[in-house]
Motif scaffolding. Sequence first.
Motif, PDB file in Angstrom:
ATOM      1  N   PHE A   6       0.887  -0.935  -0.416  1.00 39.95           N
ATOM      2  CA  PHE A   6      -0.253  -0.126   0.004  1.00 39.95           C
ATOM      3  C   PHE A   6       0.830   1.286   0.169  1.00 39.95           C
ATOM      4  O   PHE A   6       0.521   2.219  -0.841  1.00 39.95           O
ATOM      5  CB  PHE A   6      -1.388   0.012   1.096  1.00 39.95           C
ATOM      6  N   TRP A   7       1.888   0.889   0.587  1.00 43.55           N
ATOM      7  CA  TRP A   7       2.982   2.650   0.709  1.00 43.55           C
ATOM      8  C   TRP A   7       3.157   2.409  -0.783  1.00 43.55           C
ATOM      9  O   TRP A   7       3.478   3.817  -1.031  1.00 43.55           O
ATOM     10  CB  TRP A   7       4.186   2.305   1.230  1.00 43.55           C
ATOM     11  N   CYS A   8       3.559   2.042  -1.215  1.00 43.48           N
ATOM     12  CA  CYS A   8       3.975   1.521  -3.092  1.00 43.48           C
ATOM     13  C   CYS A   8       3.098   2.253  -3.431  1.00 43.48           C
ATOM     14  O   CYS A   8       3.558   3.432  -4.846  1.00 43.48           O
ATOM     15  CB  CYS A   8       4.908   0.028  -3.444  1.00 43.48           C
ATOM     16  N   ILE A   9       2.170   2.284  -3.458  1.00 48.97           N
ATOM     17  CA  ILE A   9       1.068   1.678  -4.610  1.00 48.97           C
ATOM     18  C   ILE A   9       0.305   3.189  -4.358  1.00 48.97           C
ATOM     19  O   ILE A   9       0.093   4.744  -5.402  1.00 48.97           O
ATOM     20  CB  ILE A   9      -0.056   1.090  -4.592  1.00 48.97           C
ATOM     21  N   GLY A  10       0.304   3.824  -2.852  1.00 48.69           N
ATOM     22  CA  GLY A  10      -0.213   5.026  -2.342  1.00 48.69           C
ATOM     23  C   GLY A  10       0.691   6.401  -3.003  1.00 48.69           C
ATOM     24  O   GLY A  10       1.190   7.130  -3.599  1.00 48.69           O
ATOM     25  N   LEU A  11       2.329   6.118  -3.011  1.00 46.09           N
ATOM     26  CA  LEU A  11       3.495   7.048  -3.193  1.00 46.09           C
ATOM     27  C   LEU A  11       3.500   7.113  -4.172  1.00 46.09           C
ATOM     28  O   LEU A  11       3.721   8.056  -5.423  1.00 46.09           O
ATOM     29  CB  LEU A  11       4.265   6.945  -2.687  1.00 46.09           C
ATOM     30  N   GLY A  12       3.086   6.034  -5.189  1.00 42.74           N
ATOM     31  CA  GLY A  12       2.621   6.283  -6.973  1.00 42.74           C
ATOM     32  C   GLY A  12       1.777   7.011  -7.405  1.00 42.74           C
ATOM     33  O   GLY A  12       1.368   8.031  -8.363  1.00 42.74           O
ATOM     34  N   ILE A  13       0.039   6.971  -6.710  1.00 40.94           N
ATOM     35  CA  ILE A  13      -0.694   7.486  -7.092  1.00 40.94           C
ATOM     36  C   ILE A  13      -0.609   9.042  -6.430  1.00 40.94           C
ATOM     37  O   ILE A  13      -0.662   9.678  -7.324  1.00 40.94           O
ATOM     38  CB  ILE A  13      -1.562   7.173  -6.172  1.00 40.94           C
ATOM     39  N   LEU A  14       0.063   9.580  -5.522  1.00 45.29           N
ATOM     40  CA  LEU A  14       0.366  10.768  -4.590  1.00 45.29           C
ATOM     41  C   LEU A  14       1.612  11.200  -6.091  1.00 45.29           C
ATOM     42  O   LEU A  14       1.539  12.901  -6.553  1.00 45.29           O
ATOM     43  CB  LEU A  14       0.844  10.600  -3.263  1.00 45.29           C
ATOM     44  N   VAL A  30      -2.009   9.318 -13.390  1.00 44.62           N
ATOM     45  CA  VAL A  30      -2.503   9.189 -11.828  1.00 44.62           C
ATOM     46  C   VAL A  30      -2.631   7.084 -12.086  1.00 44.62           C
ATOM     47  O   VAL A  30      -1.621   6.767 -11.522  1.00 44.62           O
ATOM     48  CB  VAL A  30      -3.561   9.917 -11.138  1.00 44.62           C
ATOM     49  N   PRO A  31      -2.845   7.056 -13.600  1.00 40.69           N
ATOM     50  CA  PRO A  31      -3.016   5.674 -13.925  1.00 40.69           C
ATOM     51  C   PRO A  31      -1.385   5.325 -13.868  1.00 40.69           C
ATOM     52  O   PRO A  31      -0.922   3.996 -13.089  1.00 40.69           O
ATOM     53  CB  PRO A  31      -3.824   5.348 -14.666  1.00 40.69           C
ATOM     54  N   VAL A  32      -0.511   5.939 -14.481  1.00 42.03           N
ATOM     55  CA  VAL A  32       0.890   5.794 -14.429  1.00 42.03           C
ATOM     56  C   VAL A  32       1.688   5.519 -13.195  1.00 42.03           C
ATOM     57  O   VAL A  32       1.827   4.769 -13.220  1.00 42.03           O
ATOM     58  CB  VAL A  32       1.478   6.896 -15.457  1.00 42.03           C
ATOM     59  N   GLY A  33       1.154   6.814 -12.852  1.00 39.39           N
ATOM     60  CA  GLY A  33       1.921   6.243 -10.739  1.00 39.39           C
ATOM     61  C   GLY A  33       1.605   5.312 -10.364  1.00 39.39           C
ATOM     62  O   GLY A  33       2.211   4.176  -9.850  1.00 39.39           O
ATOM     63  N   PHE A  34      -0.113   4.611 -10.296  1.00 41.02           N
ATOM     64  CA  PHE A  34      -0.494   3.514  -9.605  1.00 41.02           C
ATOM     65  C   PHE A  34       0.790   2.107 -10.222  1.00 41.02           C
ATOM     66  O   PHE A  34       1.222   1.537  -9.410  1.00 41.02           O
ATOM     67  CB  PHE A  34      -1.672   2.995 -10.596  1.00 41.02           C
ATOM     68  N   ALA A  36       3.442   2.341 -12.002  1.00 39.34           N
ATOM     69  CA  ALA A  36       5.066   2.741 -11.598  1.00 39.34           C
ATOM     70  C   ALA A  36       4.862   2.318 -10.014  1.00 39.34           C
ATOM     71  O   ALA A  36       5.863   1.328  -9.858  1.00 39.34           O
ATOM     72  CB  ALA A  36       5.195   3.841 -11.421  1.00 39.34           C
ATOM     73  N   GLY A  37       3.912   2.833  -9.056  1.00 40.92           N
ATOM     74  CA  GLY A  37       3.762   1.611  -7.750  1.00 40.92           C
ATOM     75  C   GLY A  37       3.852   0.340  -7.365  1.00 40.92           C
ATOM     76  O   GLY A  37       4.213  -0.303  -6.910  1.00 40.92           O
ATOM     77  N   PHE A  38       3.010  -0.415  -8.199  1.00 33.40           N
ATOM     78  CA  PHE A  38       3.099  -1.326  -8.466  1.00 33.40           C
ATOM     79  C   PHE A  38       4.319  -2.270  -9.354  1.00 33.40           C
ATOM     80  O   PHE A  38       4.870  -3.081  -8.643  1.00 33.40           O
ATOM     81  CB  PHE A  38       1.386  -1.783  -9.010  1.00 33.40           C
TER      82      PHE A  38
END
Length: 56
Positions: A6-14, A30-34, A36-38
């Motif tokens: 959740f930290w990785c996904i959250g930081l990617g979205i942020l 935002v989907p690209v950030g999601f 990237a976090g995943f």
Amino acid sequence: MVNKFFWCIGLGILIGLVIGDFTNAILEVVPVGFLAGFAFFEWSEKRKEKPPTDLK
């Protein structure tokens, strides 16, 4: 492990939200950030599983 996910996904979205706000393209970034976090989470988990190799 779940907490790190959740930290990785959250930081990617942020990061996606911040970059999207500056470029006026929030819905596109935002989907690209999601993703990237995943991807970072998957990479870090696979990195832990591999045993260290001897570099000669």
